[in-house]
Design a protein around this motif. Structure first.
Motif, PDB file in Angstrom:
ATOM      1  N   LEU A 161      34.394  44.696  51.490  1.00 45.85           N
ATOM      2  CA  LEU A 161      34.973  45.164  50.243  1.00 45.85           C
ATOM      3  C   LEU A 161      35.457  43.952  49.457  1.00 45.85           C
ATOM      4  O   LEU A 161      36.360  43.241  49.900  1.00 45.85           O
ATOM      5  CB  LEU A 161      36.125  46.119  50.534  1.00 45.85           C
ATOM      6  CG  LEU A 161      36.700  46.918  49.372  1.00 45.85           C
ATOM      7  CD1 LEU A 161      37.448  48.145  49.905  1.00 45.85           C
ATOM      8  CD2 LEU A 161      37.590  46.120  48.460  1.00 45.85           C
ATOM      9  N   MET A 162      34.804  43.723  48.307  1.00 50.38           N
ATOM     10  CA  MET A 162      35.137  42.561  47.474  1.00 50.38           C
ATOM     11  C   MET A 162      35.625  43.042  46.117  1.00 50.38           C
ATOM     12  O   MET A 162      34.910  43.740  45.412  1.00 50.38           O
ATOM     13  CB  MET A 162      33.912  41.674  47.284  1.00 50.38           C
ATOM     14  CG  MET A 162      34.156  40.436  46.437  1.00 50.38           C
ATOM     15  SD  MET A 162      32.676  39.429  46.204  1.00 50.38           S
ATOM     16  CE  MET A 162      32.435  38.772  47.852  1.00 50.38           C
ATOM     17  N   LEU A 163      36.845  42.675  45.765  1.00 51.08           N
ATOM     18  CA  LEU A 163      37.366  42.955  44.437  1.00 51.08           C
ATOM     19  C   LEU A 163      37.104  41.742  43.553  1.00 51.08           C
ATOM     20  O   LEU A 163      37.282  40.602  43.993  1.00 51.08           O
ATOM     21  CB  LEU A 163      38.863  43.250  44.492  1.00 51.08           C
ATOM     22  CG  LEU A 163      39.282  44.450  45.328  1.00 51.08           C
ATOM     23  CD1 LEU A 163      40.792  44.662  45.219  1.00 51.08           C
ATOM     24  CD2 LEU A 163      38.532  45.703  44.930  1.00 51.08           C
ATOM     25  N   ALA A 164      36.678  42.015  42.324  1.00 53.17           N
ATOM     26  CA  ALA A 164      36.340  40.917  41.420  1.00 53.17           C
ATOM     27  C   ALA A 164      36.904  41.178  40.030  1.00 53.17           C
ATOM     28  O   ALA A 164      36.686  42.247  39.449  1.00 53.17           O
ATOM     29  CB  ALA A 164      34.819  40.759  41.344  1.00 53.17           C
ATOM     30  N   TYR A 165      37.624  40.207  39.527  1.00 54.01           N
ATOM     31  CA  TYR A 165      38.112  40.244  38.155  1.00 54.01           C
ATOM     32  C   TYR A 165      38.252  38.804  37.667  1.00 54.01           C
ATOM     33  O   TYR A 165      39.021  38.019  38.231  1.00 54.01           O
ATOM     34  CB  TYR A 165      39.461  40.962  38.041  1.00 54.01           C
ATOM     35  CG  TYR A 165      39.983  40.975  36.622  1.00 54.01           C
ATOM     36  CD1 TYR A 165      39.382  41.787  35.663  1.00 54.01           C
ATOM     37  CD2 TYR A 165      41.015  40.138  36.234  1.00 54.01           C
ATOM     38  CE1 TYR A 165      39.818  41.775  34.352  1.00 54.01           C
ATOM     39  CE2 TYR A 165      41.466  40.118  34.926  1.00 54.01           C
ATOM     40  CZ  TYR A 165      40.857  40.937  33.981  1.00 54.01           C
ATOM     41  OH  TYR A 165      41.288  40.912  32.681  1.00 54.01           O
ATOM     42  N   ASN A 166      37.480  38.457  36.664  1.00 52.06           N
ATOM     43  CA  ASN A 166      37.476  37.105  36.092  1.00 52.06           C
ATOM     44  C   ASN A 166      37.277  36.032  37.163  1.00 52.06           C
ATOM     45  O   ASN A 166      37.984  35.021  37.183  1.00 52.06           O
ATOM     46  CB  ASN A 166      38.755  36.853  35.294  1.00 52.06           C
ATOM     47  CG  ASN A 166      38.753  37.610  33.976  1.00 52.06           C
ATOM     48  OD1 ASN A 166      37.734  38.142  33.539  1.00 52.06           O
ATOM     49  ND2 ASN A 166      39.896  37.665  33.327  1.00 52.06           N
ATOM     50  N   HIS A 167      36.303  36.243  38.015  1.00 55.49           N
ATOM     51  CA  HIS A 167      35.987  35.307  39.097  1.00 55.49           C
ATOM     52  C   HIS A 167      34.659  34.592  38.868  1.00 55.49           C
ATOM     53  O   HIS A 167      34.029  34.141  39.818  1.00 55.49           O
ATOM     54  CB  HIS A 167      35.954  36.041  40.444  1.00 55.49           C
ATOM     55  CG  HIS A 167      37.283  36.512  40.902  1.00 55.49           C
ATOM     56  ND1 HIS A 167      37.449  37.646  41.656  1.00 55.49           N
ATOM     57  CD2 HIS A 167      38.533  36.003  40.716  1.00 55.49           C
ATOM     58  CE1 HIS A 167      38.729  37.816  41.914  1.00 55.49           C
ATOM     59  NE2 HIS A 167      39.407  36.836  41.355  1.00 55.49           N
ATOM     60  N   GLU A 168      34.231  34.501  37.628  1.00 53.31           N
ATOM     61  CA  GLU A 168      32.934  33.897  37.314  1.00 53.31           C
ATOM     62  C   GLU A 168      32.729  32.557  38.014  1.00 53.31           C
ATOM     63  O   GLU A 168      31.653  32.284  38.544  1.00 53.31           O
ATOM     64  CB  GLU A 168      32.811  33.719  35.795  1.00 53.31           C
ATOM     65  CG  GLU A 168      31.544  33.020  35.367  1.00 53.31           C
ATOM     66  CD  GLU A 168      31.503  32.736  33.870  1.00 53.31           C
ATOM     67  OE1 GLU A 168      30.486  32.180  33.428  1.00 53.31           O
ATOM     68  OE2 GLU A 168      32.473  33.062  33.143  1.00 53.31           O
ATOM     69  N   GLU A 169      33.742  31.747  38.027  1.00 48.26           N
ATOM     70  CA  GLU A 169      33.635  30.396  38.602  1.00 48.26           C
ATOM     71  C   GLU A 169      33.469  30.409  40.128  1.00 48.26           C
ATOM     72  O   GLU A 169      32.950  29.463  40.698  1.00 48.26           O
ATOM     73  CB  GLU A 169      34.894  29.607  38.214  1.00 48.26           C
ATOM     74  CG  GLU A 169      34.865  28.156  38.600  1.00 48.26           C
ATOM     75  CD  GLU A 169      36.128  27.423  38.164  1.00 48.26           C
ATOM     76  OE1 GLU A 169      36.372  26.330  38.719  1.00 48.26           O
ATOM     77  OE2 GLU A 169      36.869  27.925  37.291  1.00 48.26           O
ATOM     78  N   PHE A 170      33.892  31.485  40.786  1.00 46.68           N
ATOM     79  CA  PHE A 170      33.944  31.514  42.248  1.00 46.68           C
ATOM     80  C   PHE A 170      33.069  32.573  42.907  1.00 46.68           C
ATOM     81  O   PHE A 170      32.781  32.482  44.100  1.00 46.68           O
ATOM     82  CB  PHE A 170      35.393  31.770  42.704  1.00 46.68           C
ATOM     83  CG  PHE A 170      36.401  30.884  42.044  1.00 46.68           C
ATOM     84  CD1 PHE A 170      36.526  29.561  42.415  1.00 46.68           C
ATOM     85  CD2 PHE A 170      37.209  31.378  41.031  1.00 46.68           C
ATOM     86  CE1 PHE A 170      37.462  28.735  41.811  1.00 46.68           C
ATOM     87  CE2 PHE A 170      38.145  30.564  40.408  1.00 46.68           C
ATOM     88  CZ  PHE A 170      38.266  29.237  40.798  1.00 46.68           C
ATOM     89  N   ILE A 171      32.678  33.603  42.169  1.00 48.62           N
ATOM     90  CA  ILE A 171      32.057  34.788  42.764  1.00 48.62           C
ATOM     91  C   ILE A 171      30.743  34.476  43.486  1.00 48.62           C
ATOM     92  O   ILE A 171      30.449  35.078  44.517  1.00 48.62           O
ATOM     93  CB  ILE A 171      31.867  35.907  41.705  1.00 48.62           C
ATOM     94  CG1 ILE A 171      31.545  37.244  42.373  1.00 48.62           C
ATOM     95  CG2 ILE A 171      30.804  35.554  40.681  1.00 48.62           C
ATOM     96  CD1 ILE A 171      32.716  37.953  42.930  1.00 48.62           C
ATOM     97  N   GLN A 172      29.981  33.531  42.997  1.00 49.12           N
ATOM     98  CA  GLN A 172      28.710  33.194  43.644  1.00 49.12           C
ATOM     99  C   GLN A 172      28.945  32.683  45.069  1.00 49.12           C
ATOM    100  O   GLN A 172      28.268  33.111  46.007  1.00 49.12           O
ATOM    101  CB  GLN A 172      27.959  32.150  42.815  1.00 49.12           C
ATOM    102  CG  GLN A 172      26.577  31.870  43.335  1.00 49.12           C
ATOM    103  CD  GLN A 172      25.770  30.993  42.381  1.00 49.12           C
ATOM    104  OE1 GLN A 172      26.154  30.764  41.237  1.00 49.12           O
ATOM    105  NE2 GLN A 172      24.650  30.496  42.859  1.00 49.12           N
ATOM    106  N   GLU A 173      29.903  31.796  45.239  1.00 53.75           N
ATOM    107  CA  GLU A 173      30.208  31.267  46.568  1.00 53.75           C
ATOM    108  C   GLU A 173      30.731  32.372  47.490  1.00 53.75           C
ATOM    109  O   GLU A 173      30.392  32.419  48.677  1.00 53.75           O
ATOM    110  CB  GLU A 173      31.219  30.126  46.473  1.00 53.75           C
ATOM    111  CG  GLU A 173      31.419  29.379  47.763  1.00 53.75           C
ATOM    112  CD  GLU A 173      32.185  28.080  47.582  1.00 53.75           C
ATOM    113  OE1 GLU A 173      32.011  27.197  48.443  1.00 53.75           O
ATOM    114  OE2 GLU A 173      32.949  27.939  46.611  1.00 53.75           O
TER     115      GLU A 173
END
Length: 188
Positions: free
Chosen positions: A11-23
């Motif tokens: 379960l991954m929550l994402a909000y304004n993580h453009e810089e990190f989400i790929q890793e």
């Protein structure tokens, strides 16, 4: 022929993580397991390109990645509850969109532990903390061999017991069924 569902839902929550989400996503995709797992991403109407990144990954890995795209920004707790509701795994592993795992056997190790310890509902591990601005590791948060409840963690998460955090989010795996009846604290 019946299809067996995933053993683990990440379960991954994402909000304004453009810089990190790929890793973060890549650290899930490299997991070596003897079971099926899914990555369920709750994207909470980011104002950057996080949504576009997760959509592209889902197109490349539709057999692993499931998206829970919010129509409006829900905030952390509501996004968690919404994303949790679409997770199919027996176990839930947590990973925020700005964190990542460094052990490609992390999921396997935790599943093996939970499979052989029926009295345990949640487990976690030590983590290394990386300071992005300084581009260096700050050190490790060592987890002691303590017993505590999932409710202890949920209460801790909302700050009722400051300075006594048991586990960092990215280290947690728990049995999904322990939240069949979520604690009242969730509705507050």
């Amino acid at each position: 022929m019946t299809t067996v569902g995933p053993k683990v839902s990440v379960l991954m929550l994402a909000y304004n993580h453009e810089e990190f989400i790929q890793e973060a996503i890549e650290s899930v995709l490299i997991q070596k397991t003897n079971f099926k797992y899914e990555l369920v991403i709750g994207e909470d109407c980011s104002t950057d390109k996080t949504r576009e990144v997760v959509i592209e990954y889902q197109k490349k890995y539709p057999h692993i990645i499931k998206l829970n795209l919010q129509d409006s920004n829900l905030g952390g707790r509501k996004n968690f509850i919404s994303t949790f509701s679409v997770c199919e795994g027996e176990y839930i592993a947590l990973l925020e969109g700005d964190d990542y795992w460094i052990d490609e056997e992390k999921l396997q190790k935790q599943v093996d532990y939970l499979n052989t310890n029926d009295d345990c509902t949640v487990c976690g591990h030590s983590v290394k903390m990386y300071y992005e601005e300084a581009k260096s590791f700050l050190g490790e948060m060592i987890v002691k061999n303590e017993k505590f409840t999932l409710e202890d963690l949920l209460i801790e998460d909302i700050g009722n017991k400051p300075n006594k955090w048991y586990l960092r989010t990215l280290s947690i795996m728990f049995r999904k069924n322990v939240l069949d009846n979520p604690p009242d604290i969730w509705s507050k």
